[in-house]
Design a protein around this motif. Sequence first.
Motif, short mmCIF file in Angstrom:
data_model
loop_
_atom_site.label_atom_id
_atom_site.label_comp_id
_atom_site.label_asym_id
_atom_site.label_seq_id
_atom_site.Cartn_x
_atom_site.Cartn_y
_atom_site.Cartn_z
N ASP A 46 0.83 -1.21 0.00
CA ASP A 46 0.00 0.00 0.00
C ASP A 46 0.86 1.26 0.00
O ASP A 46 0.42 2.31 -0.42
CB ASP A 46 -0.90 0.04 1.23
CG ASP A 46 -1.50 -1.31 1.51
OD1 ASP A 46 -1.91 -1.95 0.52
OD2 ASP A 46 -1.54 -1.73 2.67
N ARG A 64 3.41 -2.69 -9.56
CA ARG A 64 2.89 -2.97 -8.23
C ARG A 64 2.42 -4.42 -8.09
O ARG A 64 2.47 -5.00 -7.03
CB ARG A 64 1.75 -2.02 -7.92
CG ARG A 64 1.34 -2.11 -6.48
CD ARG A 64 0.55 -0.94 -5.94
NE ARG A 64 0.08 -0.04 -6.98
CZ ARG A 64 -0.19 1.22 -6.75
NH1 ARG A 64 -0.03 1.71 -5.53
NH2 ARG A 64 -0.63 2.00 -7.71
N PRO A 68 -4.06 -1.97 -5.38
CA PRO A 68 -3.86 -1.08 -4.23
C PRO A 68 -5.08 -1.05 -3.31
O PRO A 68 -5.04 -0.43 -2.27
CB PRO A 68 -3.63 0.28 -4.90
CG PRO A 68 -4.28 0.19 -6.24
CD PRO A 68 -4.23 -1.25 -6.64
N SER B 135 -5.54 6.58 -2.11
CA SER B 135 -5.74 5.38 -1.32
C SER B 135 -5.81 5.70 0.17
O SER B 135 -5.01 6.48 0.68
CB SER B 135 -4.59 4.40 -1.57
OG SER B 135 -4.57 3.40 -0.56
#
Lengths: 337, 337, 337, 337
Positions: A46, A64, A68, B135
């Motif tokens: 994250d 990634r 996320p 996020s």
Amino acid sequence: MLVVMQEGATEAQIDSVIERLVNMGFTVHRSTGAVHTVLGGVGPIDRFDPADFEVLDGVKECHRIMSPYKLASRSFRPDGTTVKVGNVEIGGNRVIAMAGPCSVESEDQIERSAEFVAKAGATVMRAGAFKPRSSPWSFQGMGEDGLKLMRRAADRHGLLVISEVMNQTQIPLMCEYVDILQVGARNMQNFDLLKEVGKVKKAVLLKRGISATIEELLLSAEYILSGGNMDVILCERGIRTFETYTRNTMDISAIPVVKKLSHLPMMADPSHGTGRRDKVLPMARAAVAAGADGVLIEVHHDPDHALSDGAQSLYPQQFEELMQQLRIIATAVGRTV
Amino acid sequence: MLVVMQEGATEAQIDSVIERLVNMGFTVHRSTGAVHTVLGGVGPIDRFDPADFEVLDGVKECHRIMSPYKLASRSFRPDGTTVKVGNVEIGGNRVIAMAGPCSVESEDQIERSAEFVAKAGATVMRAGAFKPRSSPWSFQGMGEDGLKLMRRAADRHGLLVISEVMNQTQIPLMCEYVDILQVGARNMQNFDLLKEVGKVKKAVLLKRGISATIEELLLSAEYILSGGNMDVILCERGIRTFETYTRNTMDISAIPVVKKLSHLPMMADPSHGTGRRDKVLPMARAAVAAGADGVLIEVHHDPDHALSDGAQSLYPQQFEELMQQLRIIATAVGRTV
Amino acid sequence: MLVVMQEGATEAQIDSVIERLVNMGFTVHRSTGAVHTVLGGVGPIDRFDPADFEVLDGVKECHRIMSPYKLASRSFRPDGTTVKVGNVEIGGNRVIAMAGPCSVESEDQIERSAEFVAKAGATVMRAGAFKPRSSPWSFQGMGEDGLKLMRRAADRHGLLVISEVMNQTQIPLMCEYVDILQVGARNMQNFDLLKEVGKVKKAVLLKRGISATIEELLLSAEYILSGGNMDVILCERGIRTFETYTRNTMDISAIPVVKKLSHLPMMADPSHGTGRRDKVLPMARAAVAAGADGVLIEVHHDPDHALSDGAQSLYPQQFEELMQQLRIIATAVGRTV
Amino acid sequence: MLVVMQEGATEAQIDSVIERLVNMGFTVHRSTGAVHTVLGGVGPIDRFDPADFEVLDGVKECHRIMSPYKLASRSFRPDGTTVKVGNVEIGGNRVIAMAGPCSVESEDQIERSAEFVAKAGATVMRAGAFKPRSSPWSFQGMGEDGLKLMRRAADRHGLLVISEVMNQTQIPLMCEYVDILQVGARNMQNFDLLKEVGKVKKAVLLKRGISATIEELLLSAEYILSGGNMDVILCERGIRTFETYTRNTMDISAIPVVKKLSHLPMMADPSHGTGRRDKVLPMARAAVAAGADGVLIEVHHDPDHALSDGAQSLYPQQFEELMQQLRIIATAVGRTV
């Protein structure tokens, strides 16, 4: 997480990247290829922003790999979520219609609206009491008076109520009157509002921003879910593109995409999605054919005199026709209306 | 305002449009052409939405003609506005640099930042205390502690302070610490926030949303101006397009366009506009060459360890180089830095 | 090339991907991580389409890593390319101006144009003989007669000639008259045309398509280069976005991006990039400030009566002013005009 | 055509505009309003470019009013056009399926394809012999050999043939083998190609460019129609937006929009529209629900080994399923498959 080093990256550059990852809490696995060295990491994804690593010396690119978002992910609830509000289930087999005027304008208007949308088969009434308008000189909504009128009319006709909350200070007031809080497209990344609606016990309908990617929509949902409120409904309402014939371009493909990536119900708003009354019916059919869990429709007893968004509001008889058509399409895809 | 009727529109249709316009308060002038009848109207243009008329029977198209904004319009102040904050003038001959890290992270970090940005020639320090992050799992900022550190460091080095306000409840707190309130791109259409910053006695820097048209940017400025706060500074920071090499596509042409349409100062943020450190210098030069009144630059004493946006933050020596280059470009366009 | 397998991918799935890669000619390196298995491959990357692998069972994602272009890549010629045409060098220290009317309209018009663009400092004259027009009812150009007039006028004033070639059958004809073949934005992916101009001994100016990514621009350049023609000049001329105030949105950041990714010269066309005469000067300044190797400018001795694109054509005196301004900006970035 | 003068425009400015319009062949009607003078003109609208007038002194804005296309307009044939090719009617009640692999790869492949697409209910086989590929290093198609194999396989199974023509020199060759010439998205504004296919006696399927507006699509159709070829079929295949999850964003609303503006049949290509096999079925359903006259589907007997576009090609059994679903949706909207 993967970091791919450039051809000819030095050992010092590689070590520096590894050290930085380890400091962030990652366990790093190094793979030395013929051309590129690749570093794989398991850890606090994250906090990993590929862009931060892509500008480091010797780094070619980063990825990634993991989404996320977590709570909004389909893998969190593989069977999907059904949001229950009163006796209505959103995300189940039944395709839901939420309908009503853009704004509450008067008692007579909202009463007539409630009557005919209920009769035609809608289960939730929509209308705005607080209006987000591009211009400060436009009609801004009736406020709490509008909410009262809406609640009363809805109750008389056995409807639930959905209305837009524009900032976090309005939440307590809104919760007195509505069954579903709507977070509008312009507020999709108003993170403080998202955090606060994440703390209340009300279903939230979150609209996709006009320039939001699907990933950003799911991250915004994650804000609400991470506050503890799992009753989140998503909604496609058109994105901004170069095409100007329609007010926005309704991204119908977002419907099956979201249904695959997330467990949350996904609705469609062809009124805002097209901005044109004559395109609402075909796009509502398309949305349901593509798998939408419901539609949000603007309808007015007299659109030619509506105080806002008249151009995209259906006439009552058009709404009846829409409901009939959706029944047929829903059946074709194995659902009911 | 103009309504063009379709070829063959009936008298009844024309009368119906005229009646509706008159009811809205317009004085209507009818011109019957060989093919099309055209209705011109003078009246409350702010309430006229062309889309509402374009769906009426017999109507071909509608045009507003007048800008939907007034106070933000160049004609409101033909000579342009200079926003004065402390001893800094934004919108005058001098090109202003506002610089600093993305987020306040610690006393040491913000103190170092203040020192080198002041030395290099910046007059305003920027840094975030409350961070809008896509996020919920990302670093959300230090809050009031961050503001305190920032104020203290800025004061020590003779800098003004700008920081982002994320919602209207934060305004009183922010006003204690900052000289300029920043409204971020994601909040450009958070109308409740705009209304509230319109009531305070602080300059406001309003960033263009990533999918906002120039007209929408000016309408959002209109919200602030109409509240009585005339110290509004605009800022281009990149729009969302199909190109993915840069994080956003910086719309340099928006600078001369806004300077023509509006009297407000227009700055540029090449850090967010490109999302890549190595593109900040050329785009800062381009912005000033195109007429920007200033630049907003992210810079960090150690970008590789920044808690947010490290990829687009300059190293201190790069910032010095940028300031030197801007001095040359500013001179070339008849300004100073 | 990297293939990342999903968490829990079976050995059979992994083997199937490896087999497919080996069959394509890749040498595969397997790295079994705690969560994901990653397959790295070295081989015929040009034929690897990540999308093909991303839909395979058990695959999470794929990345190409290597650029899909080679000859256009900066690494092919790290010092950059200077395209020499006659006594003009494009891509060197001098910033080049190519200027002239949108279309050749008459002998008088093109003669006047040649005279004043040469006098103001342009080294190449531009004008269209064959015009790509959105509507079949618009002026389509003078054809070969236009080329003749253009060549004669240019020669009289010591200018080179650039003009657009619209399809491969025109190449021999064009080569008789022009020094640089222009491939227009609408033809950027007319691959048959690209292949053919790759075979001739003439410099080619390739414009970016209005919806082309930078990678696609470089791939189109690769078509020409791979035919053996290394004299390719690239040009940014605006991309299509949601903003309608300018005809296109000029992506100034593409200039430094292309200069980094490729060795080819990169010019800018602010006339098409903005579509508005009054934005040409600031955007030409911005382009040169950002590192452009030259500008392409539409200018007409009487724009109000131009047969095409009058709205974006400069008046002669504006062009002189532009050249003076570019001299100052070029000096500011260490170049000459 | 309308020209709106600025507030305070001088008589000299107004006269100058009137003179220019009259010189172009317009009959001008002047209407002097309280604020703005408006000039209406009837005349050769095809040559009127609003941008040319908007930059004149004293002019506020201009509008064309009339569509720039005529032959493609719905008013040209209010009842709509049915394109008849062999025994297949496109644009009638029956929803048409054109299906096949991206490229012809071998006799065996194309024979299998023909067999199963015919069996499942397609009436036209699609496949590419000449392939427009972004990279010169990608598979470029089998050329004439591919056309021969395709024709033979189609004949054996009672199918018509559609294939893409990439430039005008290929037209005679293509016409020997195919029933419908396809003009691809990248060539939608290759005007020389459009002119030439306008002269042949073959139906033409014209795909919308990825950044083409609906108006531009209709103008490109106008090129073909104005050459005398009235058998034009349009096709939506996705536009380029900021969303990257799908390769393109399929603009389903373009289907009802085109059906209203034009008399031409409108198909949909969900394979290119989404670029992902798993989104083809829902988007094909959506397209038919929105009123598409047919679908263009990529399907391969072994997509995992396809030489191009395998990621978006359906497996044979998926295509059968798609045809079954379309039958149900078509029935729901009163049509057949």
